[in-house]
Design a protein around this motif. Structure first.
Motif, PDB file in Angstrom:
ATOM      1  N   GLY A 157      24.566  -2.589 -15.083  1.00 27.04           N
ATOM      2  CA  GLY A 157      24.236  -2.722 -13.675  1.00 27.04           C
ATOM      3  C   GLY A 157      25.113  -1.844 -12.793  1.00 27.04           C
ATOM      4  O   GLY A 157      24.667  -1.324 -11.764  1.00 27.04           O
ATOM      5  N   ARG A 158      26.357  -1.668 -13.211  1.00 21.66           N
ATOM      6  CA  ARG A 158      27.329  -0.862 -12.467  1.00 21.66           C
ATOM      7  C   ARG A 158      26.880   0.600 -12.355  1.00 21.66           C
ATOM      8  O   ARG A 158      27.319   1.326 -11.457  1.00 21.66           O
ATOM      9  N   PHE A 159      26.046   1.028 -13.274  1.00 22.12           N
ATOM     10  CA  PHE A 159      25.683   2.450 -13.339  1.00 22.12           C
ATOM     11  C   PHE A 159      24.288   2.745 -12.778  1.00 22.12           C
ATOM     12  O   PHE A 159      23.794   3.858 -12.881  1.00 22.12           O
ATOM     13  N   ALA A 160      23.688   1.713 -12.191  1.00 24.63           N
ATOM     14  CA  ALA A 160      22.315   1.866 -11.698  1.00 24.63           C
ATOM     15  C   ALA A 160      22.213   2.954 -10.624  1.00 24.63           C
ATOM     16  O   ALA A 160      21.185   3.613 -10.493  1.00 24.63           O
ATOM     17  N   GLY A 161      23.277   3.174  -9.861  1.00 20.77           N
ATOM     18  CA  GLY A 161      23.236   4.166  -8.788  1.00 20.77           C
ATOM     19  C   GLY A 161      23.574   5.575  -9.227  1.00 20.77           C
ATOM     20  O   GLY A 161      23.772   6.454  -8.385  1.00 20.77           O
ATOM     21  N   GLY A 162      23.653   5.800 -10.537  1.00 18.39           N
ATOM     22  CA  GLY A 162      23.913   7.151 -11.036  1.00 18.39           C
ATOM     23  C   GLY A 162      25.349   7.388 -11.453  1.00 18.39           C
ATOM     24  O   GLY A 162      25.652   8.435 -12.030  1.00 18.39           O
ATOM     25  N   ASP A 163      26.251   6.425 -11.171  1.00 13.17           N
ATOM     26  CA  ASP A 163      27.642   6.597 -11.604  1.00 13.17           C
ATOM     27  C   ASP A 163      27.692   6.710 -13.127  1.00 13.17           C
ATOM     28  O   ASP A 163      26.821   6.196 -13.827  1.00 13.17           O
ATOM     29  N   ILE A 164      28.717   7.402 -13.614  1.00 15.49           N
ATOM     30  CA  ILE A 164      28.794   7.679 -15.047  1.00 15.49           C
ATOM     31  C   ILE A 164      30.181   7.307 -15.554  1.00 15.49           C
ATOM     32  O   ILE A 164      31.192   7.652 -14.931  1.00 15.49           O
ATOM     33  N   LEU A 165      30.229   6.618 -16.670  1.00 12.33           N
ATOM     34  CA  LEU A 165      31.525   6.348 -17.290  1.00 12.33           C
ATOM     35  C   LEU A 165      32.097   7.678 -17.774  1.00 12.33           C
ATOM     36  O   LEU A 165      31.439   8.409 -18.516  1.00 12.33           O
ATOM     37  N   ALA A 166      33.319   8.003 -17.342  1.00 11.91           N
ATOM     38  CA  ALA A 166      33.912   9.287 -17.717  1.00 11.91           C
ATOM     39  C   ALA A 166      34.871   9.129 -18.889  1.00 11.91           C
ATOM     40  O   ALA A 166      34.921   9.990 -19.775  1.00 11.91           O
ATOM     41  N   ALA A 167      35.640   8.064 -18.894  1.00  7.48           N
ATOM     42  CA  ALA A 167      36.643   7.911 -19.946  1.00  7.48           C
ATOM     43  C   ALA A 167      37.105   6.469 -20.060  1.00  7.48           C
ATOM     44  O   ALA A 167      36.840   5.648 -19.183  1.00  7.48           O
ATOM     45  N   VAL A 168      37.760   6.193 -21.173  1.00  6.95           N
ATOM     46  CA  VAL A 168      38.348   4.873 -21.410  1.00  6.95           C
ATOM     47  C   VAL A 168      39.843   5.079 -21.633  1.00  6.95           C
ATOM     48  O   VAL A 168      40.234   5.954 -22.413  1.00  6.95           O
ATOM     49  N   ARG A 169      40.650   4.327 -20.909  1.00  6.88           N
ATOM     50  CA  ARG A 169      42.104   4.434 -21.075  1.00  6.88           C
ATOM     51  C   ARG A 169      42.616   3.216 -21.815  1.00  6.88           C
ATOM     52  O   ARG A 169      42.358   2.078 -21.407  1.00  6.88           O
ATOM     53  N   ILE A 170      43.331   3.487 -22.888  1.00 12.88           N
ATOM     54  CA  ILE A 170      43.851   2.408 -23.712  1.00 12.88           C
ATOM     55  C   ILE A 170      45.367   2.461 -23.682  1.00 12.88           C
ATOM     56  O   ILE A 170      45.956   3.509 -23.986  1.00 12.88           O
ATOM     57  N   PRO A 171      46.024   1.364 -23.280  1.00 15.24           N
ATOM     58  CA  PRO A 171      47.486   1.389 -23.220  1.00 15.24           C
ATOM     59  C   PRO A 171      48.076   1.762 -24.583  1.00 15.24           C
ATOM     60  O   PRO A 171      47.625   1.260 -25.616  1.00 15.24           O
ATOM     61  N   VAL A 172      49.045   2.665 -24.569  1.00 14.30           N
ATOM     62  CA  VAL A 172      49.780   2.984 -25.793  1.00 14.30           C
ATOM     63  C   VAL A 172      50.586   1.736 -26.145  1.00 14.30           C
ATOM     64  O   VAL A 172      51.301   1.211 -25.286  1.00 14.30           O
TER      65      VAL A 172
END
Lengths: 283, 172
Positions: free
Chosen positions: A151-166
């Motif tokens: 639902g968050r991406f319905a307006g065209g937004d795109i997931l760019a990356a995932v940050r995982i704590p070291v």
């Protein structure tokens, strides 16, 4: 899912504009493996997001940043200190799927059996969402997975990356996926992050998925771990509280009670693995 | 051009090619339609591996890839590995070990093993299993397939050349 058109934007900005304009008639495609199984009467335009420089893994300060279009195989192959993501990626589907299926595709539309949302919840990952501006919006896993992320991406937004704590020294991570065959979907999938301090558990993040409608944190289990010694007894007792957070659903050939037992055993194992990791396991 | 027709260009077995396709045609369907019949349609849902081809050095399922996704990529099919008259090394060993019964899974097995050998120096069982876990064989129980692959892998590890084309595996 029927495709009426297939487009290949060359920048993130262009991809967002195209998806924004298409609305429900557009569908971002990375690996595309799930698209073949999605039901939908109206044909959609596939927007290929694999040519936007979103496939990479790099260390950025206290985080590992994984590009959203990075194939699971690349995550599986990476090794290094304080890195734990390869373990679960090895267990997802088959080699050929892992070569094309991406981390973003696995989490932007969460299927009930998905493993990565559970892992990212436990890891306290942050999702970086391209919303058109210069800065990417950072969404903590707890918010991102509070409901179906699509639902968050319905307006065209795109997931760019995932940050995982070291993972810091004394932090440990463990995940366990129970499935009927190596390549099958999870029956139960769980993950745990433990922070040890002076021989005790300082904090814990524990999450579960599959056999429940949507992946979630198990707060009762987390609470029961805090301040305790990381022993098999502690882990068993904490795992036994999971039913307070998750109502396990029976599946084909398995009663709800069996699934509950499977989940508890899996949790106990994941916690033991996390403790072992925190004490210095390095594989 | 018929409505809904698109074109896609990629390198196929070393040759630059352009094909007419549709937005939702699967790569496997395009390949078979164009005469590359070595890649098989098995389950059609990304489980059995009979359709395995190599894209940019990686084994992928042709049945779960839209042909349009191959634009600009390098695709290799079983036809690039060997022919009936001149089989490749893996094919020779599979035949010699009696690992080929109905044979339907074999093109996929060969492509996955090829991707493995091109990608990894370490051809231990552990790594090999990771690369081969997307190919099912319903005839052999895998023992003879593993025996054949192990022979090829060990030869690679030992640095010795493949036996000549007239090796016993080639006799038929």
């Amino acid at each position: 899912m029927k495709l009426r058109e297939f487009v290949r934007p060359s920048t993130l900005k262009e991809a967002r504009a195209v998806l924004r304009e298409l609305g429900p008639k557009g569908m971002p495609l990375a690996g595309g493996t799930a698209l073949h199984f999605m039901r939908g009467r109206t044909p959609v335009t596939a927007v290929d997001i694999t040519r936007l420089g979103l496939s990479y893994i790099r260390r950025e300060g206290d985080f590992f940043e994984i590009g959203a279009a990075t194939p699971l195989a690349d995550i599986q192959r990476r090794r290094g200190p304080r890195w734990a993501m390869h373990e679960i990626c090895r267990r997802i589907s088959t080699h050929q799927i892992r070569n094309v299926s991406t981390i973003g595709g696995n989490i932007c539309r969460v299927f009930p059996w998905a493993d990565l949302p559970v892992v990212l919840l436990a890891m306290n990952a942050r999702m970086l969402v391209y919303t058109g501006g210069k800065k990417r919006a950072e969404v903590p896993a707890d918010d991102f997975f509070a409901s179906q992320p699509a639902g968050r991406f319905a307006g065209g937004d795109i997931l760019a990356a995932v940050r995982i704590p070291v993972l810091k020294a004394h932090h440990g991570f463990g995940s366990v996926k129970a499935s009927r065959t190596a390549a099958a979907f999870s029956l139960v999938t769980v993950a745990a992050l433990l922070e040890l301090e002076g021989g005790r558990i300082a904090s814990a993040r524990v999450a579960a998925g599959s056999a429940i409608p949507f992946p979630k944190r198990l707060r009762s289990v987390e609470a029961a771990l805090a301040g305790r010694e990381p022993s098999a007894e502690t882990f068993r007792a904490a795992a036994a509280l999971a039913a307070g957070d998750a109502r396990w659903i029976g599946q084909e050939g398995m009663s709800a009670d069996y699934v509950r037992e499977l989940a508890e055993v899996s949790l106990t194992d994941a916690l033991a693995r996390a403790a072992e990791f925190a004490r210095g396991r390095n594989d | 051009m018929r409505k809904g027709t698109r074109s896609v260009s990629f390198t196929l077995n070393g040759e630059k090619k352009t094909f007419a396709t549709r937005p939702d045609e699967k790569l496997l369907d395009l390949l078979r339609r164009e005469g590359y019949r070595g890649s098989k349609y098995g389950c059609g849902q990304g489980t059995c591996g009979a359709c395995t081809v190599i894209m940019d050095g990686r084994a992928v399922y042709g049945c779960l890839l839209y042909a349009m996704q191959a634009e600009g990529r390098e695709i290799r099919t079983i036809e690039s590995v060997g022919t009936f008259e001149r089989p490749g090394e893996v094919q020779n060993e599979l035949a010699a070990a009696g690992a080929v019964q109905c044979g339907y899974c074999i093109p996929g097995i060969v492509m996955s093993a090829t991707a493995l050998m091109e990608s990894e120096k370490d051809l231990s069982d552990e790594i090999a299993r990771e690369y081969m876990d997307g190919n099912l064989c319903r005839c052999t129980g895998y023992e003879k397939i593993w025996l054949a692959l192990r022979r090829v892998f060990d030869r690679r590890a030992g640095g010795s050349p493949a036996p000549g084309r007239s090796g016993k595996g080639a006799k038929k």
